[in-house]
Design a protein around this motif. Structure first.
Motif, PDB file in Angstrom:
ATOM      1  N   LEU A   7       0.956  -1.156   0.092  1.00  0.00           N
ATOM      2  CA  LEU A   7      -0.016  -0.025  -0.265  1.00  0.00           C
ATOM      3  C   LEU A   7       0.821   1.428  -0.118  1.00  0.00           C
ATOM      4  O   LEU A   7       0.467   2.273  -0.686  1.00  0.00           O
ATOM      5  CB  LEU A   7      -0.954  -0.018   1.176  1.00  0.00           C
ATOM      6  N   LYS A   8       1.944   1.205   0.764  1.00  0.00           N
ATOM      7  CA  LYS A   8       2.903   2.121   0.650  1.00  0.00           C
ATOM      8  C   LYS A   8       3.397   2.623  -0.610  1.00  0.00           C
ATOM      9  O   LYS A   8       3.288   3.853  -1.125  1.00  0.00           O
ATOM     10  CB  LYS A   8       4.085   2.351   1.812  1.00  0.00           C
ATOM     11  N   LYS A   9       3.992   1.431  -1.329  1.00  0.00           N
ATOM     12  CA  LYS A   9       4.440   1.646  -2.496  1.00  0.00           C
ATOM     13  C   LYS A   9       3.235   2.361  -3.581  1.00  0.00           C
ATOM     14  O   LYS A   9       3.762   3.267  -4.485  1.00  0.00           O
ATOM     15  CB  LYS A   9       5.210   0.399  -3.305  1.00  0.00           C
ATOM     16  N   LEU A  10       2.299   1.866  -3.447  1.00  0.00           N
ATOM     17  CA  LEU A  10       0.951   2.248  -4.356  1.00  0.00           C
ATOM     18  C   LEU A  10       0.645   3.743  -4.107  1.00  0.00           C
ATOM     19  O   LEU A  10       0.475   4.541  -5.096  1.00  0.00           O
ATOM     20  CB  LEU A  10      -0.380   1.349  -4.386  1.00  0.00           C
ATOM     21  N   SER A  11       0.566   3.994  -2.776  1.00  0.00           N
ATOM     22  CA  SER A  11       0.109   5.602  -2.496  1.00  0.00           C
ATOM     23  C   SER A  11       1.105   6.150  -2.906  1.00  0.00           C
ATOM     24  O   SER A  11       0.823   7.499  -3.339  1.00  0.00           O
ATOM     25  CB  SER A  11       0.059   5.313  -0.955  1.00  0.00           C
ATOM     26  N   GLU A  12       2.423   6.135  -2.919  1.00  0.00           N
ATOM     27  CA  GLU A  12       3.615   6.999  -3.193  1.00  0.00           C
ATOM     28  C   GLU A  12       3.947   6.961  -4.680  1.00  0.00           C
ATOM     29  O   GLU A  12       4.611   7.864  -5.159  1.00  0.00           O
ATOM     30  CB  GLU A  12       4.735   6.745  -2.210  1.00  0.00           C
ATOM     31  N   SER A  13       3.218   5.951  -5.438  1.00  0.00           N
ATOM     32  CA  SER A  13       3.271   6.171  -7.047  1.00  0.00           C
ATOM     33  C   SER A  13       2.474   7.161  -7.386  1.00  0.00           C
ATOM     34  O   SER A  13       1.364   7.523  -6.710  1.00  0.00           O
ATOM     35  CB  SER A  13       2.998   4.834  -7.386  1.00  0.00           C
ATOM     36  N   HIS A  14       2.578   7.371  -8.749  1.00  0.00           N
ATOM     37  CA  HIS A  14       1.628   8.478  -9.429  1.00  0.00           C
ATOM     38  C   HIS A  14       0.961   7.970 -10.822  1.00  0.00           C
ATOM     39  O   HIS A  14       1.505   7.459 -11.572  1.00  0.00           O
ATOM     40  CB  HIS A  14       2.481   9.543  -9.746  1.00  0.00           C
ATOM     41  N   GLY A  15      -0.374   7.899 -10.878  1.00  0.00           N
ATOM     42  CA  GLY A  15      -1.150   7.583 -11.873  1.00  0.00           C
ATOM     43  C   GLY A  15      -2.423   8.301 -11.758  1.00  0.00           C
ATOM     44  O   GLY A  15      -3.464   7.658 -11.490  1.00  0.00           O
ATOM     45  N   VAL A  16      -2.524   9.656 -12.053  1.00  0.00           N
ATOM     46  CA  VAL A  16      -3.684  10.304 -12.282  1.00  0.00           C
ATOM     47  C   VAL A  16      -4.417   9.701 -13.738  1.00  0.00           C
ATOM     48  O   VAL A  16      -4.019   9.108 -14.397  1.00  0.00           O
ATOM     49  CB  VAL A  16      -3.436  11.574 -12.620  1.00  0.00           C
ATOM     50  N   SER A  17      -5.879   9.706 -13.581  1.00  0.00           N
ATOM     51  CA  SER A  17      -6.772   9.198 -14.524  1.00  0.00           C
ATOM     52  C   SER A  17      -6.052   9.536 -15.921  1.00  0.00           C
ATOM     53  O   SER A  17      -5.881  10.768 -16.116  1.00  0.00           O
ATOM     54  CB  SER A  17      -8.167   9.732 -14.606  1.00  0.00           C
ATOM     55  N   GLY A  18      -5.999   8.516 -16.538  1.00  0.00           N
ATOM     56  CA  GLY A  18      -5.397   8.710 -18.130  1.00  0.00           C
ATOM     57  C   GLY A  18      -3.825   8.534 -18.418  1.00  0.00           C
ATOM     58  O   GLY A  18      -3.291   8.534 -19.242  1.00  0.00           O
ATOM     59  N   HIS A  19      -3.168   8.474 -16.987  1.00  0.00           N
ATOM     60  CA  HIS A  19      -1.670   8.399 -16.869  1.00  0.00           C
ATOM     61  C   HIS A  19      -1.196   7.536 -15.818  1.00  0.00           C
ATOM     62  O   HIS A  19      -0.443   7.857 -15.265  1.00  0.00           O
ATOM     63  CB  HIS A  19      -1.286   9.786 -16.532  1.00  0.00           C
ATOM     64  N   GLU A  20      -1.971   5.993 -15.886  1.00  0.00           N
ATOM     65  CA  GLU A  20      -1.430   5.144 -14.744  1.00  0.00           C
ATOM     66  C   GLU A  20      -0.495   4.671 -15.236  1.00  0.00           C
ATOM     67  O   GLU A  20      -0.097   3.629 -14.423  1.00  0.00           O
ATOM     68  CB  GLU A  20      -3.045   4.317 -14.502  1.00  0.00           C
ATOM     69  N   ARG A  21      -0.001   4.341 -16.429  1.00  0.00           N
ATOM     70  CA  ARG A  21       1.024   3.289 -16.974  1.00  0.00           C
ATOM     71  C   ARG A  21       2.185   3.443 -15.898  1.00  0.00           C
ATOM     72  O   ARG A  21       2.764   2.369 -16.046  1.00  0.00           O
ATOM     73  CB  ARG A  21       1.402   3.634 -18.333  1.00  0.00           C
TER      74      ARG A  21
END
Length: 346
Positions: A7-21
């Motif tokens: 969850l920490k890794k996912l929370s600190e990652s960046h993936g705004v709608s349309g830019h999740e890659r």
């Protein structure tokens, strides 16, 4: 698997709608150990398939990968970046936030606005409008324009934090916490016997119109589906009944099939999993809404994680709720009968 670390890794990652890659590699690495096959559809949804012993029916799980964010709208003569929102951003929470501008390279910036010393007494009583905010990256216009273009994405920079009593806080727990629930479920299913094939889908663009759920449900053609999302948890000054630390909220209403709801509740009781019932008299506002009406209709359920301060950079949840949600889904799937025809009648 360390679910809190995931969850920490996912929370600190960046993936705004349309830019999740940018999160795909992380997800593939984490999920390939607990699924039999990793697929990607034309829209970009990531699908983690776990085969059942029979494979006659398909059970779909869906949690959205995207987060709300900002987008570059203009660069003024001083090099300050003007922006607009992607998804339901609360503009009241933006002043003084640290951000990352995702241009040709990542630029650290801060969201600034007129200092209170320079505001009139009337303006002091009002929330700052988004058109009066800007991102300051410390560069002149010419250098900013070399690195940043109109339409580039901006995300909040926020570290994941562990609070007391199994509480955690960070950005994008809506709905990266749901992704972790799917991980718990698939991990738990490695120990359990289940008849049916599981399609755990990390859906895209939920925050701008449940688009990934629409396309993935059409593609997978599930016989049963359960969406996993967050719901508003009880907090100071908020009159709500769903509480953090009291287990997942099982949705009940026209968006949810009564047999799926009943099965989830019975599973929770049989396995002594604390749960709460969330009455939803209209559209749930989740992926469940799109999945339910896919093709000829899909019997759909909804399991939600209680969350405080939704759509802010300090969304707060409880790890116990996340883990128990995943186990609830795993036990529900493991207890589905071999033949589902009579199981899903109204």
């Amino acid at each position: 698997m360390d679910y809190k670390e995931l969850l920490k890794k996912l929370s600190e990652s960046h993936g705004v709608s349309g830019h999740e890659r940018g999160i795909y590699d992380l997800l593939r690495k984490e999920f390939e150990e607990i699924s039999d096959e990793v697929l990607e559809d034309n829209f970009g949804n990531l699908i983690f398939k776990k085969k059942g012993t029979k494979g006659k029916y398909k059970v779909m799980l869906a949690a959205h990968l995207d987060e709300i964010g900002l987008m570059v709208k203009d660069i003024d003569e001083k090099g300050f970046i003007k922006f607009t929102t992607v998804g339901g951003v609360d503009q009241r929470t933006l002043p003084s936030q640290e951000v990352i501008v995702h241009g040709k390279k990542e630029l650290l910036g801060v969201i600034g606005s007129k200092p209170p010393h320079l505001l009139s007494s009337e303006d002091m009583e009002k929330a700052i409008k988004i058109e009066d905010m800007y991102v300051d990256v410390g560069l002149p216009k010419k250098e900013v324009e070399e690195l940043v273009k109109i339409g580039d994405i901006i995300t909040i920079k926020r570290d994941f934090r562990e609070l007391l009593n199994d509480y955690v806080s960070g950005k994008a727990l809506d709905d990266r916490a749901g992704i972790v629930v799917m991980a718990v479920c698939l991990d738990e299913l490695k120990k359990l016997y289940h008849y049916h094939d599981i399609y755990a889908v990390a859906t895209l663009q939920e925050e701008v119109g449940v688009r990934g759920a629409t396309t993935s449900a059409y593609n997978v053609e599930p016989d049963i589906a359960i969406a996993i999302d967050v719901t508003h948890g009880k907090a100071r000054g908020v009159s709500l009944e769903i509480e953090l630390g009291k287990g997942p909220a099982i949705g009940k209403g026209p968006n949810m099939h009564p047999a799926v709801y009943k099965g989830l509740v019975e599973t929770a009781k049989n396995y002594n999993i604390n749960y709460q019932v969330e009455p939803l008299p209209g559209p749930s506002g989740t992926d469940a809404w799109a999945i339910q009406v896919s093709r000829e209709g899909v019997p759909t359920g909804l399991v939600s994680i209680p969350l405080r301060y939704m759509h802010t950079s300090v969304e707060t949840g409880n790890m116990k709720d996340i883990i128990s949600s995943g186990k609830l889904l795993a036990y529900y799937i493991a207890n589905l009968p071999e033949e589902l025809e009579g199981h899903l009648c109204y």
